[in-house]
Enzyme design. Structure first.
Site, PDB file in Angstrom:
ATOM      1  NE  ARG A  84      -1.502 -37.641   5.889  1.00 51.06           N
ATOM      2  CZ  ARG A  84      -1.923 -36.697   6.575  1.00 51.06           C
ATOM      3  NH1 ARG A  84      -1.966 -35.223   6.077  1.00 51.06           N
ATOM      4  NH2 ARG A  84      -2.469 -36.906   7.645  1.00 51.06           N
ATOM      5  CD  GLU A 134      -4.122 -38.424  13.986  1.00 47.51           C
ATOM      6  OE1 GLU A 134      -5.288 -38.016  14.000  1.00 47.51           O
ATOM      7  OE2 GLU A 134      -3.446 -37.539  13.662  1.00 47.51           O
ATOM      8  CB  SER A 191       0.285 -27.318   8.223  1.00 46.02           C
ATOM      9  OG  SER A 191      -0.793 -28.079   8.052  1.00 46.02           O
ATOM     10  CD  GLU A 246      -2.539 -30.783   6.434  1.00 44.19           C
ATOM     11  OE1 GLU A 246      -3.823 -30.835   6.695  1.00 44.19           O
ATOM     12  OE2 GLU A 246      -1.679 -30.743   7.418  1.00 44.19           O
ATOM     13  NE  ARG A 255       0.779 -34.500  15.402  1.00 37.23           N
ATOM     14  CZ  ARG A 255       0.626 -33.206  14.456  1.00 37.23           C
ATOM     15  NH1 ARG A 255      -0.546 -32.954  13.706  1.00 37.23           N
ATOM     16  NH2 ARG A 255       1.586 -32.481  14.076  1.00 37.23           N
ATOM     17  NE  ARG A 290      -5.860 -39.345   1.950  1.00 39.37           N
ATOM     18  CZ  ARG A 290      -6.792 -38.646   1.853  1.00 39.37           C
ATOM     19  NH1 ARG A 290      -7.334 -37.966   2.556  1.00 39.37           N
ATOM     20  NH2 ARG A 290      -7.552 -39.318   0.975  1.00 39.37           N
ATOM     21  CG  HIS A 291      -4.481 -39.409   9.934  1.00 35.96           C
ATOM     22  ND1 HIS A 291      -5.615 -39.553   9.199  1.00 35.96           N
ATOM     23  CD2 HIS A 291      -4.472 -38.298  10.360  1.00 35.96           C
ATOM     24  CE1 HIS A 291      -5.892 -38.266   8.977  1.00 35.96           C
ATOM     25  NE2 HIS A 291      -5.337 -37.557   9.826  1.00 35.96           N
TER      26      HIS A 291
END
Ligand code: 4AD
Ligand code: MG
Length: 427
Positions: free
Chosen positions: A401, A212, A353, A350, A210, A218-219
């Site tokens: 995570r 980001e 998902s 989170e 990703r 968190r990423h």
């Protein structure tokens, strides 16, 4: 090959000779006696060397973190407060470490993250850092075992792809001969295609990329995604698999990693089923707390902090609005403004998902176009829906995570061996 480890000393009868191979973590040299603290992947031992040992002189030049092989016997009564000791008969220097070390291993000085990550191979020698990856391995192993026990097949899918799955903004573009392609954000489309292929229950553990833009705790730009997809299943079935997989991951860690509960925030196998709260209930909670929640929008960090305070540990937020979920998400039967989707949260964070997916090809094509995407780009995926696609559901779980919340790590980078962020593609 080394087949005797420092922790094996605990089972050796006093007087017996042992060979210990490892790193000289600390060396204390006095006139007539010297102590070397030797470390390997299983722990520490104090090597006590007396002046009459023929190798005593070697200790004068021995530097910290050099690789050594030490021969000696286990004493009747251990003097060292480490709890393990050998009385040394010979010391062999296998490979000398340069001086000074770029970062200390045992020194009690706070080294900033950048400096640590620049010398990550040394940073990982610190027991409190190394054990994060023992935890990660045990958590993953527990999850993997659980999925295997439920009839899932582990698969590997391409990471160089021509279509985005989770939205266009966070894509890395790659030059691939004459074409421009992407690094895959998620194995989403492939795992669904494998359900159509008749695998029925599939999982993958692999990298997801990703782009980001921002550095957050968190990423990562490259993380490990644990993905499942199951045919003939709905979102409730997938949630049920998820909570049990997480519980198995945690119990495997707590049972198999030494002193696990001493460095973990989660000290017991979590109770299942996890609580479930719908998106609409969250909006109600937020309004009740005087927070200006906008119905139909994603829940931001601040909102999730408020919700997270209502639950202790893991919980699901279900039935998200259609506007904030990807095109492949199935809609609620009685209300197309909401979806058969969920996030697994740990407090405000989170972790996962997931959703039931659309399995009707005409509806899927429409949903792709509704998101402003070109359905031609998805033809390879759409066509698998035309020749017998079961209803299906699944999830994507970020392993770093999960490790971050279980161990209470302040930054997700701590859960990645060689983290990748906007500024770091090294080492
Ligand atoms: O929520 P995400 O984007 O969902 C998907 O990828 C779907 N295809 C999953 C599905 O089966 N429907 O990503 C899934 C999880 C997140 O909950 C988070 O744990 C992790 O992947 N994740 C990241 N972890 C670290 N750094 C990032 N940049 C992450 N982006 C997502
Ligand atoms: Mg998500």
């Amino acid at each position: 090959m080394k087949n005797f480890f420092i922790s094996d000393i605990d089972n050796i009868t006093p007087g017996k000779e042992v060979h210990v191979k490892g790193w000289a973590q600390d060396i204390r040299l006095m006139k007539n006696i010297a102590f070397i603290i030797v470390r390997d992947s299983t722990g520490l031992v104090q090597a006590t060397v007396k002046r009459d040992c023929p190798d005593f002189h070697k200790l004068e030049t021995l530097s910290r973190e050099s690789v050594v092989e030490i021969t000696g016997t286990v004493p009747e009564k251990v003097q060292s407060n480490i709890g393990r000791e050998i009385l040394v008969t010979s010391v062999e220097l296998i490979n000398m470490a340069e001086v000074p070390l770029p970062i200390g291993i045992t020194d009690n000085v706070e080294t900033d993250m950048d400096t640590r990550f620049n010398s990550r191979f040394l940073d990982l020698r610190k027991p409190e850092i190394g054990r994060i990856f023992q935890a990660k391995s045990a958590i993953l192993w527990g999850i993997r075992n659980f999925l295997m026990s439920q009839g899932f097949t582990e698969v590997q899918t391409p990471k160089t792809v021509s279509a985005a799955t989770e939205g266009g903004a966070e894509l890395f573009h790659v030059k691939y001969f004459e074409k421009n392609i992407f690094l895959n954000q998620s194995p989403q489309l492939y795992k669904e295609m494998l359900v159509a292929s008749g695998v029925e229950r599939v999982f993958e553990v692999g990298p997801a990329f990703r782009a980001e833009e921002h550095n957050t705790p968190r990423h990562l730009n490259e993380f490990t995604s644990i993905d499942i997809e199951m045919g003939f299943a709905d979102h409730h079935d997938a949630m049920h698999m998820l909570e049990n997989a997480i519980a198995k991951g945690i119990s495997n860690f707590l049972e198999n990693v030494r002193d696990a509960s001493s460095f973990s925030v989660v000290k017991e196998k979590p109770v299942t089923p996890f609580p479930r709260v719908s998106y609409l209930e969250c909006i109600k909670i937020l309004k009740g707390e005087g927070y200006p929640a906008v119905h139909g929008e994603d829940l931001n960090n601040e909102a999730l902090k408020i919700i997270g305070k209502k639950f202790d540990g893991f919980y699901f937020i279900t039935d998200w609005p259609t506007s904030v979920r990807p095109f492949y998400t199935a809609l609620l039967d009685n209300n197309p403004e909401y979806t058969k989707s969920y996030d697994l949260q740990f407090r405000e964070i989170e972790i996962t998902s997931g959703a039931q997916r659309v399995h009707n090809p005409a509806e899927l094509k429409r949903r792709i176009e509704d998101k402003g995407l070109d359905s031609d780009d998805f033809e390879f995926y759409l066509r698998t829906f035309k020749y017998g696609m079961p209803p299906h559901a699944g999830w994507g779980l970020g392993l770093e995570r999960l490790v971050q919340v279980i161990l209470g790590l302040p930054n997700i980078r701590e859960a990645s061996l060689f983290p990748r962020d906007r500024n770091r593609v090294f080492p």
